[in-house]
Design a protein around this motif. Sequence first.
Motif, short mmCIF file in Angstrom:
data_model
loop_
_atom_site.label_atom_id
_atom_site.label_comp_id
_atom_site.label_asym_id
_atom_site.label_seq_id
_atom_site.Cartn_x
_atom_site.Cartn_y
_atom_site.Cartn_z
N GLY A 15 17.85 47.51 29.42
CA GLY A 15 16.86 47.20 28.91
C GLY A 15 15.84 46.04 28.90
O GLY A 15 14.49 46.34 28.06
N GLY A 16 16.31 45.26 29.89
CA GLY A 16 15.22 44.46 29.69
C GLY A 16 13.78 44.55 30.90
O GLY A 16 13.58 45.89 30.87
N LEU A 86 14.75 48.64 31.78
CA LEU A 86 15.36 48.31 33.07
C LEU A 86 16.80 49.16 32.83
O LEU A 86 17.28 49.02 31.77
CB LEU A 86 15.51 46.96 33.89
CG LEU A 86 14.41 47.03 34.54
CD1 LEU A 86 14.39 45.50 34.72
CD2 LEU A 86 13.58 47.74 36.22
N LYS A 87 17.25 49.97 33.94
CA LYS A 87 18.45 50.36 33.56
C LYS A 87 19.12 50.50 34.74
O LYS A 87 18.85 49.63 35.73
CB LYS A 87 17.89 52.15 34.58
CG LYS A 87 17.11 53.09 32.76
CD LYS A 87 16.99 54.72 33.08
CE LYS A 87 16.15 54.83 32.18
NZ LYS A 87 16.34 56.34 32.63
N PRO A 88 20.53 50.09 35.36
CA PRO A 88 21.51 50.04 36.11
C PRO A 88 20.77 50.69 37.54
O PRO A 88 20.92 50.43 38.30
CB PRO A 88 22.72 50.45 35.81
CG PRO A 88 22.98 50.24 33.81
CD PRO A 88 21.40 51.08 34.10
N THR A 118 13.04 41.45 47.94
CA THR A 118 13.79 40.25 46.22
C THR A 118 14.17 41.63 45.54
O THR A 118 13.95 42.77 45.32
CB THR A 118 12.87 39.96 45.04
OG1 THR A 118 13.14 39.54 44.89
CG2 THR A 118 11.37 41.47 44.89
N GLN A 119 15.72 41.16 45.68
CA GLN A 119 16.68 41.69 44.71
C GLN A 119 16.31 42.02 43.47
O GLN A 119 16.50 40.95 42.24
CB GLN A 119 17.94 41.38 45.12
CG GLN A 119 19.04 41.96 44.34
CD GLN A 119 19.57 43.26 44.97
OE1 GLN A 119 20.01 43.51 46.36
NE2 GLN A 119 20.38 44.03 44.34
N VAL A 120 16.84 43.22 42.88
CA VAL A 120 16.41 43.53 41.47
C VAL A 120 18.17 44.08 41.36
O VAL A 120 18.81 44.79 41.81
CB VAL A 120 15.46 44.22 41.16
CG1 VAL A 120 15.38 44.92 40.07
CG2 VAL A 120 13.74 43.64 41.25
N THR A 121 18.92 43.18 40.81
CA THR A 121 19.63 43.83 39.58
C THR A 121 19.94 44.10 38.51
O THR A 121 19.38 43.14 37.52
CB THR A 121 21.08 42.59 39.90
OG1 THR A 121 21.20 42.32 41.55
CG2 THR A 121 22.79 43.73 39.45
#
Length: 124
Positions: A15-16, A86-88, A118-121
Amino acid sequence: QAQLVESGGGLVQAGGSLRLACAASGVTSIRYLMGWFRQAPGKEREFVAAIRWLGGTTYYADSVKGRFTISGDNAKNTVYLQMNSLKPEDTAVYYCAADRSLRNSRLPADYDYWGQGTQVTVSS
């Protein structure tokens, strides 16, 4: 020599929002199509969004349409990817890329230059 450098990745809750940036050098010709791709572990690299330097025409994958926004700042030679809601399943390494041709391709093989990623988690 073309160079693309991504920044802005990190860890965020579902959700962020995050904003990725791609600082570009040597790829500011109006011919270039600037794209964002992502690759999750065990999966193929996939198209996320793209924008033309001149005119600002944008393209999105269906999976991110309405949540992500790609934009470009010609003065700063920087392309952004604003990611909201954002979703998992958005978790991946995100790459910036540039295509020298006049195609509007969504295929990674058609892009000529790539950043390091670039990592997005996104946590649930």
